[in-house]
Design a protein around this motif. Structure first.
Motif, PDB file in Angstrom:
ATOM      1  N   ASP A  33     -82.516 -59.062  54.529  1.00  0.00           N
ATOM      2  CA  ASP A  33     -83.058 -57.745  54.052  1.00  0.00           C
ATOM      3  C   ASP A  33     -83.151 -57.593  52.544  1.00  0.00           C
ATOM      4  OD1 ASP A  33     -83.419 -57.114  56.751  1.00  0.00           O
ATOM      5  OD2 ASP A  33     -81.862 -55.762  57.056  1.00  0.00           O
ATOM      6  N   GLU A  34     -82.034 -57.988  51.925  1.00  0.00           N
ATOM      7  CA  GLU A  34     -81.988 -58.189  50.406  1.00  0.00           C
ATOM      8  C   GLU A  34     -82.722 -59.070  49.800  1.00  0.00           C
ATOM      9  OE1 GLU A  34     -77.726 -57.826  49.462  1.00  0.00           O
ATOM     10  OE2 GLU A  34     -77.578 -55.779  50.364  1.00  0.00           O
ATOM     11  N   GLY A  35     -83.513 -59.752  50.455  1.00  0.00           N
ATOM     12  CA  GLY A  35     -84.284 -60.963  49.837  1.00  0.00           C
ATOM     13  C   GLY A  35     -83.214 -62.104  49.003  1.00  0.00           C
ATOM     14  N   LEU A  36     -82.127 -62.165  49.578  1.00  0.00           N
ATOM     15  CA  LEU A  36     -81.229 -63.303  49.094  1.00  0.00           C
ATOM     16  C   LEU A  36     -81.723 -64.761  49.617  1.00  0.00           C
ATOM     17  CD1 LEU A  36     -77.810 -61.495  49.193  1.00  0.00           C
ATOM     18  CD2 LEU A  36     -79.409 -61.571  47.072  1.00  0.00           C
ATOM     19  N   LEU A  37     -82.169 -64.681  50.679  1.00  0.00           N
ATOM     20  CA  LEU A  37     -82.582 -65.985  51.122  1.00  0.00           C
ATOM     21  C   LEU A  37     -83.769 -66.719  50.872  1.00  0.00           C
ATOM     22  CD1 LEU A  37     -81.606 -65.343  55.125  1.00  0.00           C
ATOM     23  CD2 LEU A  37     -80.179 -66.144  53.279  1.00  0.00           C
TER      24      LEU A  37
ATOM     25  N   VAL B 254     -95.553 -67.990  59.280  1.00  0.00           N
ATOM     26  CA  VAL B 254     -94.011 -67.548  59.540  1.00  0.00           C
ATOM     27  C   VAL B 254     -93.476 -67.454  58.372  1.00  0.00           C
ATOM     28  CG1 VAL B 254     -92.012 -68.258  60.644  1.00  0.00           C
ATOM     29  CG2 VAL B 254     -94.199 -68.815  61.545  1.00  0.00           C
ATOM     30  N   ASP B 255     -92.473 -66.439  57.988  1.00  0.00           N
ATOM     31  CA  ASP B 255     -91.890 -66.366  56.574  1.00  0.00           C
ATOM     32  C   ASP B 255     -90.531 -66.065  56.596  1.00  0.00           C
ATOM     33  OD1 ASP B 255     -92.163 -63.821  57.395  1.00  0.00           O
ATOM     34  OD2 ASP B 255     -93.512 -62.950  55.815  1.00  0.00           O
ATOM     35  N   LYS B 256     -90.087 -65.831  57.880  1.00  0.00           N
ATOM     36  CA  LYS B 256     -88.540 -65.455  57.745  1.00  0.00           C
ATOM     37  C   LYS B 256     -87.980 -66.209  59.056  1.00  0.00           C
ATOM     38  CE  LYS B 256     -88.733 -60.914  59.847  1.00  0.00           C
ATOM     39  NZ  LYS B 256     -88.179 -59.541  59.744  1.00  0.00           N
ATOM     40  N   ASP B 257     -86.612 -66.554  58.952  1.00  0.00           N
ATOM     41  CA  ASP B 257     -85.643 -67.111  60.331  1.00  0.00           C
ATOM     42  C   ASP B 257     -85.762 -65.974  61.389  1.00  0.00           C
ATOM     43  OD1 ASP B 257     -84.765 -68.853  58.509  1.00  0.00           O
ATOM     44  OD2 ASP B 257     -83.393 -67.736  57.758  1.00  0.00           O
ATOM     45  N   ASN B 258     -85.896 -66.648  62.718  1.00  0.00           N
ATOM     46  CA  ASN B 258     -86.267 -65.547  63.810  1.00  0.00           C
ATOM     47  C   ASN B 258     -85.013 -65.413  64.706  1.00  0.00           C
ATOM     48  OD1 ASN B 258     -86.430 -67.803  65.351  1.00  0.00           O
ATOM     49  ND2 ASN B 258     -88.198 -67.676  65.872  1.00  0.00           N
ATOM     50  N   GLY B 259     -83.767 -66.161  64.178  1.00  0.00           N
ATOM     51  CA  GLY B 259     -82.644 -66.218  65.034  1.00  0.00           C
ATOM     52  C   GLY B 259     -81.563 -65.192  64.903  1.00  0.00           C
ATOM     53  N   ILE B 260     -81.862 -64.421  63.772  1.00  0.00           N
ATOM     54  CA  ILE B 260     -80.871 -63.714  62.950  1.00  0.00           C
ATOM     55  C   ILE B 260     -80.873 -62.162  63.949  1.00  0.00           C
ATOM     56  CG2 ILE B 260     -80.074 -62.137  60.952  1.00  0.00           C
ATOM     57  CD1 ILE B 260     -81.585 -64.529  59.385  1.00  0.00           C
ATOM     58  N   ARG B 261     -80.142 -62.010  64.670  1.00  0.00           N
ATOM     59  CA  ARG B 261     -79.667 -60.804  65.661  1.00  0.00           C
ATOM     60  C   ARG B 261     -78.522 -60.283  65.802  1.00  0.00           C
ATOM     61  NH1 ARG B 261     -83.996 -63.370  70.161  1.00  0.00           N
ATOM     62  NH2 ARG B 261     -86.083 -63.373  68.975  1.00  0.00           N
TER      63      ARG B 261
ATOM     64  N   ASP C  25     -66.367 -62.000  67.317  1.00  0.00           N
ATOM     65  CA  ASP C  25     -66.147 -61.176  66.116  1.00  0.00           C
ATOM     66  C   ASP C  25     -66.819 -62.068  64.863  1.00  0.00           C
ATOM     67  OD1 ASP C  25     -65.148 -58.878  67.266  1.00  0.00           O
ATOM     68  OD2 ASP C  25     -63.157 -59.360  66.604  1.00  0.00           O
ATOM     69  N   PHE C  26     -66.479 -63.191  65.013  1.00  0.00           N
ATOM     70  CA  PHE C  26     -66.944 -63.832  63.760  1.00  0.00           C
ATOM     71  C   PHE C  26     -68.351 -64.459  63.952  1.00  0.00           C
ATOM     72  CE2 PHE C  26     -67.989 -67.792  61.621  1.00  0.00           C
ATOM     73  CZ  PHE C  26     -67.615 -67.769  60.427  1.00  0.00           C
ATOM     74  N   ALA C  27     -68.895 -64.573  65.085  1.00  0.00           N
ATOM     75  CA  ALA C  27     -70.363 -64.647  65.665  1.00  0.00           C
ATOM     76  C   ALA C  27     -71.258 -63.332  64.948  1.00  0.00           C
ATOM     77  CB  ALA C  27     -70.632 -64.741  66.880  1.00  0.00           C
ATOM     78  N   PHE C  28     -70.521 -62.159  65.302  1.00  0.00           N
ATOM     79  CA  PHE C  28     -71.201 -61.015  64.668  1.00  0.00           C
ATOM     80  C   PHE C  28     -71.285 -60.808  63.400  1.00  0.00           C
ATOM     81  CE2 PHE C  28     -70.982 -56.223  63.685  1.00  0.00           C
ATOM     82  CZ  PHE C  28     -72.053 -55.791  64.330  1.00  0.00           C
ATOM     83  N   ARG C  29     -70.095 -61.119  62.870  1.00  0.00           N
ATOM     84  CA  ARG C  29     -70.126 -61.126  61.394  1.00  0.00           C
ATOM     85  C   ARG C  29     -71.162 -61.930  60.494  1.00  0.00           C
ATOM     86  NH1 ARG C  29     -68.004 -64.693  57.372  1.00  0.00           N
ATOM     87  NH2 ARG C  29     -66.996 -63.780  55.583  1.00  0.00           N
ATOM     88  N   SER C  30     -71.409 -63.414  61.207  1.00  0.00           N
ATOM     89  CA  SER C  30     -72.198 -64.346  60.786  1.00  0.00           C
ATOM     90  C   SER C  30     -73.673 -63.670  60.861  1.00  0.00           C
ATOM     91  CB  SER C  30     -72.264 -65.560  61.364  1.00  0.00           C
ATOM     92  OG  SER C  30     -73.295 -66.311  61.067  1.00  0.00           O
ATOM     93  N   HIS C  31     -74.143 -63.124  61.899  1.00  0.00           N
ATOM     94  CA  HIS C  31     -75.607 -62.454  62.037  1.00  0.00           C
ATOM     95  C   HIS C  31     -75.579 -61.233  61.216  1.00  0.00           C
ATOM     96  CE1 HIS C  31     -77.435 -64.687  65.311  1.00  0.00           C
ATOM     97  NE2 HIS C  31     -75.889 -65.028  65.777  1.00  0.00           N
ATOM     98  N   SER C  32     -74.551 -60.599  61.127  1.00  0.00           N
ATOM     99  CA  SER C  32     -74.602 -59.213  60.233  1.00  0.00           C
ATOM    100  C   SER C  32     -74.654 -59.492  58.670  1.00  0.00           C
ATOM    101  CB  SER C  32     -73.205 -58.214  60.438  1.00  0.00           C
ATOM    102  OG  SER C  32     -73.085 -57.914  61.760  1.00  0.00           O
ATOM    103  N   LEU C  33     -74.209 -60.367  58.336  1.00  0.00           N
ATOM    104  CA  LEU C  33     -74.218 -61.052  56.814  1.00  0.00           C
ATOM    105  C   LEU C  33     -75.591 -61.694  56.520  1.00  0.00           C
ATOM    106  CD1 LEU C  33     -70.591 -62.383  56.249  1.00  0.00           C
ATOM    107  CD2 LEU C  33     -71.445 -60.361  55.292  1.00  0.00           C
ATOM    108  N   ALA C  34     -76.146 -62.406  57.555  1.00  0.00           N
ATOM    109  CA  ALA C  34     -77.141 -62.919  57.496  1.00  0.00           C
ATOM    110  C   ALA C  34     -78.587 -61.930  57.546  1.00  0.00           C
ATOM    111  CB  ALA C  34     -77.494 -63.873  58.637  1.00  0.00           C
ATOM    112  N   LYS C  35     -78.300 -60.933  58.233  1.00  0.00           N
ATOM    113  CA  LYS C  35     -79.472 -59.858  58.363  1.00  0.00           C
ATOM    114  C   LYS C  35     -79.345 -59.101  57.019  1.00  0.00           C
ATOM    115  CE  LYS C  35     -82.303 -57.063  60.601  1.00  0.00           C
ATOM    116  NZ  LYS C  35     -82.605 -56.296  59.457  1.00  0.00           N
ATOM    117  N   LYS C  36     -78.310 -58.771  56.378  1.00  0.00           N
ATOM    118  CA  LYS C  36     -78.030 -58.144  55.270  1.00  0.00           C
ATOM    119  C   LYS C  36     -78.591 -58.959  54.017  1.00  0.00           C
ATOM    120  CE  LYS C  36     -74.566 -55.940  52.043  1.00  0.00           C
ATOM    121  NZ  LYS C  36     -74.786 -56.637  50.851  1.00  0.00           N
TER     122      LYS C  36
END
Length: 468
Positions: A250-254, A269-276, A236-247
């Motif tokens: 997508d919102e340009g916060l990173l 290359v312009d973005k992290d590729n492990g966020i899934r 659950d925590f891992a899913f939370r981490s990936h979901s928040l990172a994806k958000k």
């Protein structure tokens, strides 16, 4: 500047006044708490001006044909470009790395010169496992407080796509002896030793403790069991981490991520590729990665091997003002802790955060933003349970009662190492930068960065929002 006459409606007025009041509260809090409590005698006001990082990529992907100093060089170059700092004005350069390439043992120096920083600017490399770039930052803070420099560049890099693989010790001894063999008999004797198949076995690097010979994943599994962290909680925590990172992505916060043109291929290359974000059902189907078959740590709830680099510019507030910068944050109190590298290897945050907040005269309720390094989901959850445990406080921390765990509504809201990636020596800068940006985004004042590291080490730092 807007005037009362130019405001079209009361909502606009309320917005303007709201911003003014927030700024006033922040400024008052800064003078009432920061200068009197957080700043110690003899210390200077030190600020984080800017931080950048290359995209963090899974090892073996787009960066695979590069070298570690290539990534660090790109981070330094991007930092200089984003800040407009004259390279000759850099006071010092400090870089971190864990798995070193022998050809560039002082990687900070090689990367700095490659980035156009004059050879008259000193540079050195530090290593402290997963908190190497934290150590780079705090070493530079020490240099500023000593009066040696008024600014520095810090960062770190890791390159897991091409880790050094050595010949066996027996083969290395034979090769060294060969340089001294003069006669035919001596050379034939050495050649006969080479024919032994055992000397050809390579020595592969491992993410393991030298003192215990235990892989970190085993420690994470045992720690999760000790604090009764279930497999479901970890997934659950891992899913939370990936979901928040994806958000956040997508919102340009990173926006600390800078594009990297990969040499030899027509690709930037312009973005992290492990966020899934992986469905929980699929995560639940994965087998134990370390303690088989009953372990709870899997590939999905662990950070992955990552290539990447980071860099930041830190200076005195006085110099930042003189150069016209608008800093991101003040860098305040920091601490390092050490513990048993076998049973408490990954409990750095639980030991370090209370200590640094005590030093700063702050309480848990004063902290608006928490950024902890996520080595494993089980490690994070075990630290949170340790902080919320009277037994741990009394028996391990010499405290009368539990310190208390961070509120998850303030915790790693833009994802973490589980999802964004973890190039060992680069993560510290990412944590500090994210805390600073989140404080501004979420209208907070104080943040805490904390991390564990191999060797049973821990680190924590207080970051304070810079008044806008």
């Amino acid at each position: 500047m807007a005037t009362l006459a130019s405001l079209k409606n009361s909502a606009s007025l309320q917005t303007l006044l709201g911003k003014a009041f927030r700024s006033e509260r922040l400024l008052c809090a800064h003078y009432s708490k920061s200068t009197k409590t957080l700043k110690k005698a003899g210390q200077k006001d030190i600020v984080l001006v800017e931080a950048v990082r290359t995209p963090f990529l899974q090892s073996g992907t787009q960066y695979k044909n590069l070298m570690p100093h290539d990534l660090q060089r790109e981070a330094y170059k991007a930092l200089l470009k984003r800040t407009g700092l004259d390279p000759a004005d850099a006071g010092y350069v400090i870089g971190g790395i864990v798995i070193q390439e022998v050809k560039t043992s002082n990687i900070a120096r090689e990367a700095a010169m490659g980035a156009g920083i004059p050879d008259s600017v000193p540079a050195h490399t530090v290593t402290m496992a997963c908190i190497s770039s934290n150590q780079a930052i705090t070493t530079g803070i020490g240099y500023i407080n000593s009066g040696m420099v008024d600014n520095f560049i810090a960062g770190g890099t890791e390159f897991m796509s091409d880790v050094p693989i050595r010949h066996s010790r027996k083969m290395r001894a034979i090769m060294l002896q060969s340089t001294k063999a003069k006669t035919t008999g001596q050379k034939l004797a050495l050649f006969s030793k080479v024919l032994n198949p055992s000397v050809w076995n390579p020595e592969l690097p491992a993410v393991a403790e030298f003192s215990t010979n235990e892989v970190m994943g085993h420690s994470a599994d045992r720690l999760a069991a000790a604090f009764e962290v279930s497999r479901q909680e970890q997934d659950d925590f891992a899913f939370r981490s990936h979901s928040l990172a994806k958000k956040a992505q997508d919102e340009g916060l990173l926006d600390d991520v800078i594009p990297v043109k990969v040499p030899g291929v027509d690709e930037t290359v312009d973005k992290d590729n492990g966020i899934r974000p992986t469905p929980l059902e699929k995560m639940a189907s994965l087998k134990a990665a370390f303690i088989k078959p009953h372990g709870t740590v899997t590939a999905a709830n662990s950070s992955f091997l990552t290539d990447g680099a980071s860099a930041c510019l830190v200076m005195t507030e006085e110099k930042a003002k003189r150069l016209g910068y608008k800093p991101l944050a003040y860098l305040r109190n920091f601490t390092y802790t050490a513990m048993d590298p076998k049973d408490q290897l990954l409990l750095g945050p639980a030991r370090s955060m209370p200590k640094v907040l005590d030093q700063a005269g702050l309480e848990l309720k004063d902290i608006d933003v928490f950024e902890f390094h996520e080595a494993f989901a089980g490690q994070i959850l075990a630290n949170l349970k340790a902080l919320d445990s009277d037994w741990f406080a009394q028996n391990e921390m010499n405290r009368p009662a539990k310190y208390g765990a961070p509120d998850l509504s303030k915790f790693n809201l833009w994802g973490g190492s589980l999802s964004i990636g973890h190039p060992f020596a680069a993560t510290g800068v990412r944590l500090v930068q994210t805390a600073a940006k989140r404080l501004r985004k979420e209208d907070g004042q104080f943040g805490v960065v904390a991390a564990c590291a191999a060797g049973g080490l821990g680190h924590a730092m207080v970051v304070e929002r810079y008044p806008e």
